[in-house]
Design a protein around this motif. Structure first.
Motif, mmCIF file in Angstrom:
data_model
loop_
_atom_site.group_PDB
_atom_site.id
_atom_site.type_symbol
_atom_site.label_atom_id
_atom_site.label_comp_id
_atom_site.label_asym_id
_atom_site.label_seq_id
_atom_site.Cartn_x
_atom_site.Cartn_y
_atom_site.Cartn_z
ATOM 1 N N HIS A 157 -24.214 115.974 33.821
ATOM 2 C CA HIS A 157 -24.409 115.407 32.487
ATOM 3 C C HIS A 157 -25.779 115.744 31.916
ATOM 4 O O HIS A 157 -25.894 116.184 30.775
ATOM 5 C CB HIS A 157 -24.253 113.877 32.525
ATOM 6 C CG HIS A 157 -22.836 113.418 32.631
ATOM 7 N ND1 HIS A 157 -21.878 113.712 31.690
ATOM 8 C CD2 HIS A 157 -22.207 112.675 33.570
ATOM 9 C CE1 HIS A 157 -20.732 113.166 32.031
ATOM 10 N NE2 HIS A 157 -20.899 112.531 33.182
ATOM 11 N N GLY A 158 -26.837 115.522 32.715
ATOM 12 C CA GLY A 158 -28.199 115.666 32.216
ATOM 13 C C GLY A 158 -28.628 117.096 31.971
ATOM 14 O O GLY A 158 -29.314 117.385 30.998
ATOM 15 N N THR A 217 -26.271 110.145 30.336
ATOM 16 C CA THR A 217 -27.669 110.366 30.701
ATOM 17 C C THR A 217 -28.532 109.185 30.274
ATOM 18 O O THR A 217 -29.419 108.757 31.018
ATOM 19 C CB THR A 217 -28.188 111.682 30.093
ATOM 20 O OG1 THR A 217 -27.347 112.753 30.542
ATOM 21 C CG2 THR A 217 -29.616 111.954 30.511
ATOM 22 N N LEU A 263 -26.023 117.912 28.393
ATOM 23 C CA LEU A 263 -26.948 117.851 27.261
ATOM 24 C C LEU A 263 -27.140 119.225 26.634
ATOM 25 O O LEU A 263 -27.247 119.350 25.410
ATOM 26 C CB LEU A 263 -28.300 117.268 27.692
ATOM 27 C CG LEU A 263 -28.297 115.791 28.078
ATOM 28 C CD1 LEU A 263 -29.697 115.346 28.481
ATOM 29 C CD2 LEU A 263 -27.762 114.921 26.957
ATOM 30 N N SER A 281 -22.017 113.150 27.605
ATOM 31 C CA SER A 281 -23.152 113.378 28.502
ATOM 32 C C SER A 281 -24.417 112.707 27.987
ATOM 33 O O SER A 281 -25.247 112.256 28.778
ATOM 34 C CB SER A 281 -23.385 114.875 28.699
ATOM 35 O OG SER A 281 -22.331 115.435 29.447
ATOM 36 N N VAL A 282 -24.575 112.642 26.671
ATOM 37 C CA VAL A 282 -25.733 111.938 26.104
ATOM 38 C C VAL A 282 -25.671 110.468 26.509
ATOM 39 O O VAL A 282 -26.655 109.891 26.984
ATOM 40 C CB VAL A 282 -25.787 112.082 24.563
ATOM 41 C CG1 VAL A 282 -26.837 111.156 23.964
ATOM 42 C CG2 VAL A 282 -26.058 113.525 24.175
#
Length: 142
Positions: free
Chosen positions: A108-109, A124, A113, A120-121
């Motif tokens: 995700h990070g 995260t 992003l 994912s935002v």
């Protein structure tokens, strides 16, 4: 854990970040896969035909990298100021969190992003907020 701030090296930290980014781009460009470590390793335990070899090589590379690095430079000393039981509980909670969040910080990070994925935002932000709150509670309230 103790951090030796006088030995902090932004150059090697930057180089490590660049290598992680390049690896994520190479994996996406070559196989069309996200470099989410949790998903890569989990795929080793539920193999799909033609999908296992790259996962095994990726995982082997993560294990081999510090061993190779150690041949050229000393690895930092790691000291833990806690018992094994809290570490096991923390590991279990991280595992549960990655399942609930459908991925980990690398997926995700780093990758999510970069792809501007709204999911994912949110994930995260949840990871980071949970980390900040945990450190605050452990350091200031206990």
């Amino acid at each position: 854990m103790q951090i030796a701030w006088n030995e902090f090296t932004p150059t090697t930290s930057f180089a490590g970040g660049v290598l992680i980014g390049l690896t994520a781009v190479m994996l996406m460009a070559s196989l069309g896969r996200i470099a989410g470590i949790t998903g890569i390793v989990a795929g080793l335990f539920r193999p799909v035909r033609g999908d296992w070899a790259w996962r095994a090589m990726f995982t082997l590379g993560m294990i081999a990298a510090p061993l190779i690095y150690r041949q050229f430079s000393a690895l930092p000393e790691i000291t833990l100021d806690t018992d094994w039981i809290p570490l096991l509980i923390a590991g279990l909670l991280v595992g549960i969190g990655t399942r609930l969040g459908s991925g980990c910080t690398s997926g995700h990070g780093v990758c999510g992003l970069a792809r501007m994925s709204p999911r994912s935002v949110v994930a995260t932000l949840a990871f980071m907020t949970s980390g900040f709150l945990t450190v605050y509670v452990v350091r200031h309230l206990f």
